[in-house]
Scaffold this active site. Structure first.
Site, short mmCIF file in Angstrom:
data_model
loop_
_atom_site.label_atom_id
_atom_site.label_comp_id
_atom_site.label_asym_id
_atom_site.label_seq_id
_atom_site.Cartn_x
_atom_site.Cartn_y
_atom_site.Cartn_z
N ASP A 25 -57.63 -1.12 28.65
CA ASP A 25 -57.45 -0.92 27.31
C ASP A 25 -58.55 -0.13 26.81
O ASP A 25 -59.58 0.17 27.46
CB ASP A 25 -57.66 -2.23 26.71
CG ASP A 25 -57.61 -2.38 25.14
OD1 ASP A 25 -57.17 -1.45 24.77
OD2 ASP A 25 -58.03 -3.27 24.65
N ASN A 73 -46.03 -3.77 22.78
CA ASN A 73 -46.57 -2.32 22.57
C ASN A 73 -45.39 -1.57 21.90
O ASN A 73 -45.36 -0.52 21.27
CB ASN A 73 -46.86 -1.57 23.69
CG ASN A 73 -48.13 -2.21 24.32
OD1 ASN A 73 -48.54 -1.76 25.61
ND2 ASN A 73 -49.12 -2.39 23.39
C1 FPP Z 1 -54.18 0.51 26.01
O1 FPP Z 1 -55.13 1.40 25.23
C2 FPP Z 1 -53.36 1.17 26.79
C3 FPP Z 1 -52.05 1.45 26.91
C4 FPP Z 1 -51.20 0.63 25.74
C5 FPP Z 1 -51.15 1.98 27.69
C6 FPP Z 1 -51.82 2.02 29.13
C7 FPP Z 1 -51.32 3.13 29.86
C8 FPP Z 1 -52.15 4.08 30.47
C9 FPP Z 1 -53.47 3.91 31.06
C10 FPP Z 1 -51.24 5.15 31.04
C11 FPP Z 1 -50.69 5.52 32.26
C12 FPP Z 1 -50.17 4.16 33.04
C13 FPP Z 1 -49.51 4.55 34.33
C14 FPP Z 1 -48.96 3.48 35.29
C15 FPP Z 1 -48.86 5.81 34.43
P1 FPP Z 1 -55.03 1.17 23.71
O2 FPP Z 1 -54.01 2.18 23.29
O3 FPP Z 1 -54.58 -0.09 23.02
O4 FPP Z 1 -56.41 1.56 23.17
P2 FPP Z 1 -57.23 1.23 21.74
O5 FPP Z 1 -57.30 -0.18 22.13
O6 FPP Z 1 -58.36 1.91 22.07
O7 FPP Z 1 -56.26 1.51 20.76
#
Ligand code: FPP
Length: 247
Positions: A25, A73
């Protein structure tokens, strides 16, 4: 032993976690802090994945499970969802060789039905290309939600009962586990969530019943192999009793 802390005890026995699950996250906030679009953070986050997978054998982690996209998501903007799907396609196409060379066996968990057919094909290709590897087991949770997983498992189990293949009297915890996406994986020993939020967010609810949890402030794109090693080392110092008493 390369970088990081050794999780082996003096007698050579392994005290670290065998299976670590990570809620990655903080990508969005990391990008916002830099005045960049959220997808910039997801791309930076994707780069951390290889480094952490690479470091697993050094810290004795045999199974790494990462939460890449949840069933919730889809509620994000269309631009972000499309960008993430595009990132997954590119990442898989680009990383297949590197992951295979690392000796990683890659699996995906989650509902594939509502994913783009091209992405599913790439996922299957990666699973196939790495099926003979065993150095580290990387499981990517993509369109995964624990409640969705349990619902799908329940449907399959009920179908087997209806077909007369399963006697309801014989259904126990082990039976239920066999119907989950994670049927071939051991339960996680340690669950890490980055970015300061102390929530589980529908991740591996059944499997993590006895896991240890670490909620850390680091945003996922800043998570390093050193911090990973240090969390694995602190795990070795904990006293897990699984509901029993200390021997
Ligand atoms: C959460 O951060 C992250 C995600 C929903 C996506 C996770 C994906 C990756 C790390 C990319 C790649 C993974 C692979 C396997 C290629 P957020 O967007 O919720 O962050 P925030 O809470 O700061 O908004």
């Amino acid at each position: 032993m390369s970088q990081g802390l050794d999780t082996r005890a003096d007698d050579g026995s392994h005290t670290g976690p065998r299976h670590v699950a990570i809620i990655m996250d903080g990508n969005g906030r990391w990008a916002t802090q830099r005045g960049r679009p959220r997808l910039f953070g997801h791309h930076a986050g994707a780069k951390r994945v290889r480094e952490i997978v690479e470091s697993c054998p050094d810290v004795g982690v045999e199974y790494l499970t990462i939460f890449a996209f949840s069933t919730e998501n889809w509620k994000r903007t269309q631009v972000e969802v499309a960008g993430l799907m595009d990132l997954f396609r590119r990442y898989i196409a680009k990383e297949t060789r590197a992951l295979a060379e690392l000796g990683a066996r890659v699996r995906f968990i989650g509902d594939r039905e509502s994913l783009d057919a091209k992405l599913v094909k790439l996922m299957e290709k990666l699973e196939k290309a790495t099926a003979g590897n065993s150095k580290v087991n990387l499981t990517v949770a993509l369109n995964y939600g624990a409640r969705d997983e349990v619902s799908r498992a329940t449907k399959l189990l009920a179908e087997d009962v209806a077909r007369g293949l399963l006697d309801p009297a014989n259904v126990d915890e082990e039976t239920v586990s066999r119907y989950l996406d994670t049927r071939v994986l051991p339960d996680p020993d340690l669950v890490i969530r980055t970015s300061g939020e102390a929530r589980i967010s529908n991740f591996l609810l059944w499997q993590s019943a006895y896991a240890e949890y670490e909620f850390i402030d680091t945003l996922w794109p800043d998570f390093s192999r050193e911090e990973f090693a240090s969390l694995c080392a602190s795990y070795g110092e904990r006293d897990r009793r699984f509901g029993g008493v200390k021997k």
